[in-house]
Design an enzyme around this catalytic site. Sequence first.
Site, mmCIF file in Angstrom:
data_model
loop_
_atom_site.group_PDB
_atom_site.id
_atom_site.type_symbol
_atom_site.label_atom_id
_atom_site.label_comp_id
_atom_site.label_asym_id
_atom_site.label_seq_id
_atom_site.Cartn_x
_atom_site.Cartn_y
_atom_site.Cartn_z
ATOM 1 N N GLU A 1 14.473 29.936 41.612
ATOM 2 C CA GLU A 1 14.360 31.245 40.950
ATOM 3 C C GLU A 1 15.115 31.273 39.620
ATOM 4 O OE1 GLU A 1 15.693 33.837 44.096
ATOM 5 O OE2 GLU A 1 17.789 33.654 43.564
ATOM 6 N N HIS B 1 21.578 37.448 41.872
ATOM 7 C CA HIS B 1 21.212 38.685 42.577
ATOM 8 C C HIS B 1 21.479 38.588 44.089
ATOM 9 C CE1 HIS B 1 16.866 36.889 42.601
ATOM 10 N NE2 HIS B 1 17.449 36.614 43.746
ATOM 11 N N HIS C 1 11.580 39.600 47.374
ATOM 12 C CA HIS C 1 11.852 38.600 48.428
ATOM 13 C C HIS C 1 11.138 38.965 49.728
ATOM 14 C CE1 HIS C 1 15.175 38.225 45.547
ATOM 15 N NE2 HIS C 1 15.378 37.014 45.986
ATOM 16 N N HIS D 1 20.928 27.313 45.117
ATOM 17 C CA HIS D 1 21.023 27.610 46.549
ATOM 18 C C HIS D 1 19.763 27.187 47.283
ATOM 19 C CE1 HIS D 1 19.144 31.285 44.913
ATOM 20 N NE2 HIS D 1 18.957 31.819 46.112
HETATM 21 C C1 DHB Z 1 21.078 34.586 48.916
HETATM 22 C C2 DHB Z 1 20.795 34.384 47.575
HETATM 23 C C3 DHB Z 1 19.633 34.895 46.995
HETATM 24 O O1 DHB Z 1 19.290 34.726 45.681
HETATM 25 C C4 DHB Z 1 18.771 35.644 47.752
HETATM 26 O O2 DHB Z 1 17.687 36.164 47.161
HETATM 27 C C5 DHB Z 1 19.034 35.846 49.107
HETATM 28 C C6 DHB Z 1 20.187 35.313 49.675
HETATM 29 C C7 DHB Z 1 22.330 34.060 49.554
HETATM 30 O O3 DHB Z 1 23.018 33.217 48.975
HETATM 31 O O4 DHB Z 1 22.663 34.535 50.645
HETATM 32 FE FE FE Z 2 16.884 35.464 45.386
#
Ligand code: DHB
Ligand code: FE
Length: 282
Positions: free
Chosen positions: A241, A12, A59, A194
Amino acid sequence: MAKLIGGLGSSHVPSIGAALDKGLSQNADWKPFFDGTVAGQDWVKAHKPDVAVVVFNDHGNAFFLDKVPTFAVGCAERYEPIDEGWGPRAIPAFEGHAAFGWHLADSLVENRFDPMIVQEIEVDHGMQVPMELFFGRPETAWPVKVVPLFVNVIQYPIPLPARCYELGHALRKAIESFPGDERFVVIGTGGLSHQLQGARAGFINPEADREFLVDIAANPAKLAALTRQDYVRLYGSEGAEMMMWLVMRGAMDEAVRVHHTHYHVPASMTGAAMMVLENVAG
Ligand code: DHB
Ligand code: FE
């Protein structure tokens, strides 16, 4: 009774939405990612679900750190896409399915889950981006009703991966005990690996991501047995997540067929994936 026809998985990442807003999906950077989402859109067009239960985390846009529910069920008739600071996006509001939302909340309580009940909320990229990846950008209305299922993966203590998997089992019971003949999909969102902050900011683990995509279909019990610390270590602090895909997987049968899987790294700071699962038994 209502029927679950598929389990969908999707990243997402907000910049995916920004790329679509700016018409960048066919440029050299983005094309390899978006090309891998066509098969997911084709599946949805062919199978015509009526309802999407979207499992995602807010978020800090609608819930802030002052109030964070561990699990929350959307019982609204309508969800506006939230403006995350770059202005309103050119996507329609989402039509909710309040009747199923209330049924889901009640059915979860019967099954020893006690979610927060939400009758008014705006939804962020956690839901906006997966919806557009699977359903495209509609001019006026989305082709499905949505039921947001929020999971806290932001404010510690976050739930156990095993609990997310069990939540999926309970979600399946709710779908199959809902009167009518609507066809449901469950979309697990987030990840893949990430980390957006701290000493490991920028951490991505493509090897672990690829293994996750195999295991989520073939061996979800392995992913459910991992600790929260394992998720942070393997997938990064925000990659935790990914445990929300276990809610989707827990709703499916034990035996699933992988109709489509796609992995592209990186999208923004994230390993990006899409998956379509079908129950072998149909
Ligand atoms: C990014 C990825 C995410 O899942 C999120 O919620 C916010 C930012 C990213 O890689 O920039
Ligand atoms: Fe996210």
